[in-house]
Write a protein that holds these residues in place. Sequence first.
Motif: not given
Length: 559
Positions: A177-204
């Motif tokens: 989801f971080t790679l997806a965040f970089v390439w999407t120009p859509s604000y809504i999708f960036q919110l979604v991808f940032r949320f999904m990528a952040s699911l990994s914290f602080q579990t990792n």
Amino acid sequence: MSEEFEKILDSVGSFGRYQKWMVAVVIAPTSFGIAFILSVIIFQTLVPAHWCHVPGRENTSFTADQWKNLTIPADGGQFSECEKYKMVWVEDENRPLNISVEREGCTAGWDFDTSEMVSTVATSHGWLCERRRYSDHILAVGTAGNAVGTLLLPSLSDRFFGRRFVFYLSHVLYLVFTLAFVWTPSYIFQLVFRFMASLSFQTNYQMPYIITLEFLPPSKRGLGVLVSFVAWTAGMCFTSLVAWLVPRWDYLTLISCIPPALCFLYLLCLPESPRWLLMSGKLKECAAVLIQVAKYNRKEQPSAAELEAELKELRDNHSKEESLVHILRYPKLRLRAILLLFVLACTYMMYGILIFSINVLNNYFLSHLVLSAFELPSNVLGWLFSDYLGRRFTCIFTFIVAAVFCLAAPFTLHNEWAHLAIAAFIKLFVTQLIFVLFLLNTELFPTPVRSTGFAWSLVAGFAAMSAAPYILNSGFGPAFPYWFMMALLLLCCLAALPLPETLGLPLPQTFQEAEDIGNGRPLLTWIHHWNYEKHSLPGVTSKKPHCDGDSVTEESKMI
């Protein structure tokens, strides 16, 4: 049960080559990498100084600064970020440009101060003026994702899949989801991808941290926490250097994918927690891990059959309790869990306010470096104070001292270096609090729900931390965050009073053992390094501090 398992761990080497390897090769690199990833997000979402772009300067002899002074209103010595003077080009050789005193919005985009960051998410997507809050939303959604992920993934690790599997799953989520965040120009999708990528914290970060801590004896767990926090600080400081060398948000984001990708090398060597294997009834796997520990520590390897029989007897002698809901049946444990949730929520909110405050100086990189570097002494002080003065006393004392510094901060706003010094000390104390609260979380929750209980505390912390960007940009003035933090610190001081002192006690394996923590330790008694043996649990012998031959100074008793 905790005492019996400690004896088994002692028989295979409780702090030999294997445990030292775990601390150096597992805790340190993962803590460094996760701190780097989290700090990168701050530079991605910076909103640099900006002003309206006014086309036409190329048709004049004005310099950039002269053109800016001519076309951009200045209110109170500050150039407007969202307005420019109306101007009309006319066919008059003597005066081809008419500039009105009337103002209008930025109809042709913006110019930016690129002296530090060449590009950020805000400058690349035009998140300015009426859309300036978009960057705050990205930070808030990210911390909200941290909270949700910290609730879901560790629960899966406790009840179904174990620490190891969930550790790798968290890195897959971040990379995809971080790679997806970089390439999407859509604000809504960036919110979604940032949320999904952040699911990994602080579990990792949490999974290798808990695996390693569950391999360590009580006298060395504080050292493991210290190494984790020192590596974390180094990772944050390293971010300042990388952001200075690569001042583009998209490149920084791609670089942040390197640490989680490298973590898959742990597939070759990272074991599952033997404590989790024991509680899950996987006795054969637990015995295999312990035998491997004995082999690496050059201890006499026990027979697999004998070890499995001993583990089975150990497991059969206690009731199987695996749900966090069981905490509600134990009044003392329930109260402590609620208080820890509140205190960690407030502490993480304050940490968020401080970590996002990298504009204390005009130089973002230097400001972030100084504030991050001040976490290093906080780690050492947290280790020493919690070791010698006790966890509870250290918490209460630090809350009070940090509140005093917050009271002083508003009076230093006119001097950026004095302001930076005060902010750095506040961050030192807040980070020290997180250090001690991490220890308390590990020591107060029983093994069946330790990572889930730890996760719930972090859920509360990250949920509260999501408000940090809005508190910083509340519009109530630069002093407001400090008054707000002072109030939180005083409330936390009161909330920490009923917490028991855990110095010198083994980790609780069962819910009843966790409920009994604090028995024989009056709340009005200051328990510290020199008297904790007099206030042990009935029937439980506290482990004495001992000197590690590899240390220059005597290592003190941690838990």
